[in-house]
Design a protein around this motif. Structure first.
Motif, short mmCIF file in Angstrom:
data_model
loop_
_atom_site.label_atom_id
_atom_site.label_comp_id
_atom_site.label_asym_id
_atom_site.label_seq_id
_atom_site.Cartn_x
_atom_site.Cartn_y
_atom_site.Cartn_z
N SER A 199 0.82 -1.21 0.00
CA SER A 199 0.00 0.00 0.00
C SER A 199 0.86 1.26 0.00
O SER A 199 0.47 2.28 -0.54
CB SER A 199 -0.97 -0.01 1.18
OG SER A 199 -0.24 -0.09 2.37
N LYS A 225 -5.55 5.01 -9.55
CA LYS A 225 -5.65 3.83 -8.67
C LYS A 225 -5.45 2.55 -9.46
O LYS A 225 -4.78 1.62 -9.01
CB LYS A 225 -7.02 3.79 -7.99
CG LYS A 225 -7.15 4.73 -6.82
CD LYS A 225 -8.51 4.55 -6.18
CE LYS A 225 -8.58 5.25 -4.85
NZ LYS A 225 -9.88 5.06 -4.21
N LYS A 236 -8.46 10.18 -10.47
CA LYS A 236 -8.22 9.29 -9.34
C LYS A 236 -8.44 7.82 -9.70
O LYS A 236 -7.62 6.97 -9.34
CB LYS A 236 -9.12 9.70 -8.17
CG LYS A 236 -8.75 9.03 -6.86
CD LYS A 236 -9.44 9.68 -5.69
CE LYS A 236 -10.71 8.92 -5.35
NZ LYS A 236 -11.43 9.48 -4.21
N THR A 289 -0.32 6.35 -6.62
CA THR A 289 -1.63 6.96 -6.86
C THR A 289 -1.54 8.48 -6.68
O THR A 289 -1.98 9.24 -7.55
CB THR A 289 -2.69 6.38 -5.88
OG1 THR A 289 -2.73 4.96 -6.04
CG2 THR A 289 -4.08 6.94 -6.17
N ALA A 290 -0.95 8.91 -5.57
CA ALA A 290 -0.84 10.35 -5.28
C ALA A 290 -0.03 11.07 -6.36
O ALA A 290 -0.42 12.15 -6.83
CB ALA A 290 -0.19 10.56 -3.91
N TYR A 302 1.59 1.71 -3.54
CA TYR A 302 0.31 1.97 -4.20
C TYR A 302 -0.16 3.40 -3.92
O TYR A 302 -0.47 4.15 -4.83
CB TYR A 302 -0.72 0.94 -3.69
CG TYR A 302 -2.12 1.14 -4.19
CD1 TYR A 302 -2.53 0.61 -5.41
CD2 TYR A 302 -3.04 1.86 -3.44
CE1 TYR A 302 -3.82 0.79 -5.86
CE2 TYR A 302 -4.33 2.04 -3.89
CZ TYR A 302 -4.72 1.51 -5.11
OH TYR A 302 -6.00 1.68 -5.56
N ASP A 303 -0.19 3.77 -2.63
CA ASP A 303 -0.66 5.11 -2.26
C ASP A 303 0.26 6.17 -2.83
O ASP A 303 -0.19 7.21 -3.31
CB ASP A 303 -0.72 5.26 -0.73
CG ASP A 303 -1.79 4.35 -0.12
OD1 ASP A 303 -2.71 3.94 -0.86
OD2 ASP A 303 -1.70 4.06 1.08
N ASN A 304 1.55 5.90 -2.79
CA ASN A 304 2.55 6.82 -3.30
C ASN A 304 2.35 7.06 -4.80
O ASN A 304 2.31 8.20 -5.25
CB ASN A 304 3.93 6.17 -3.02
CG ASN A 304 5.07 7.15 -3.15
OD1 ASN A 304 4.85 8.34 -3.33
ND2 ASN A 304 6.27 6.63 -3.08
#
Length: 122
Positions: free
Chosen positions: A79, A100, A96, A86-87, A82-84
Motif C-alpha cells: 500500500s 488507482k 483518481k 496513486t498520489a 500503491y498510495d505513493n
C-alpha cells in the motif's frame, strides 16, 4: 452326528455410528498449489510472490488470484507504493480512478504514468 446350532451365524453388522460418520473433508490445497491450479502459473516462487504480496495487505489467496487476472499477472503492490504512485499520478493530472488502477498494476511510477497516457489516448 453334529446337530445344527439354534443360533444362525450372522456376519458382524457395522455399528450405527460408523455408518453415519461423514466423509473427511477434501484436503485443502496449500495456497501455492491453489494459486497455480487456478491461474495456470507454473513457477511456485512466482505464485508465492503473489500470495505474500496479498498477505502483506491482509488479503487472501482468492484476492491474489482475482488480482492476478484483473491486473494481468502483476502482484499486489504494497500500500505504501500503491498510495505513493496513486498520489503522484493524481499530481500529474490523471483522474483518481485511472491513477488507482495504474498503481494497482505497476509498482513503478514511470510504467504507471506511461499506462495512464495510453489509456487516455484510446
Amino acid at each position: 452326528a453334529a446337530h445344527a446350532s439354534p443360533f444362525q451365524y450372522l456376519p458382524p453388522q457395522p455399528k450405527s455410528e460408523e455408518k453415519k460418520k461423514p466423509a473427511p473433508p477434501p484436503r485443502r490445497k496449500n495456497p501455492i498449489e491453489e494459486f497455480m491450479s487456478v491461474t495456470g502459473v507454473t513457477d511456485p516462487d512466482e505464485a508465492a510472490r503473489h500470495i505474500e504480496a496479498a498477505a502483506r495487505l491482509g488479503k487472501s489467496v482468492q484476492d491474489a488470484i482475482r488480482h492476478y487476472f484483473e491486473y494481468g499477472g502483476t502482484p499486489m503492490a504494497s500500500s505504501g507504493t500503491y498510495d505513493n504512485i496513486t498520489a503522484k499520478l493524481i499530481e500529474m493530472g490523471f483522474d483518481k480512478d485511472l491513477a488507482k488502477k495504474a498503481a494497482g498494476m505497476f509498482s513503478d511510477l514511470d510504467q504507471a504514468a506511461e499506462w495512464c497516457l495510453q489509456q487516455r489516448a484510446q
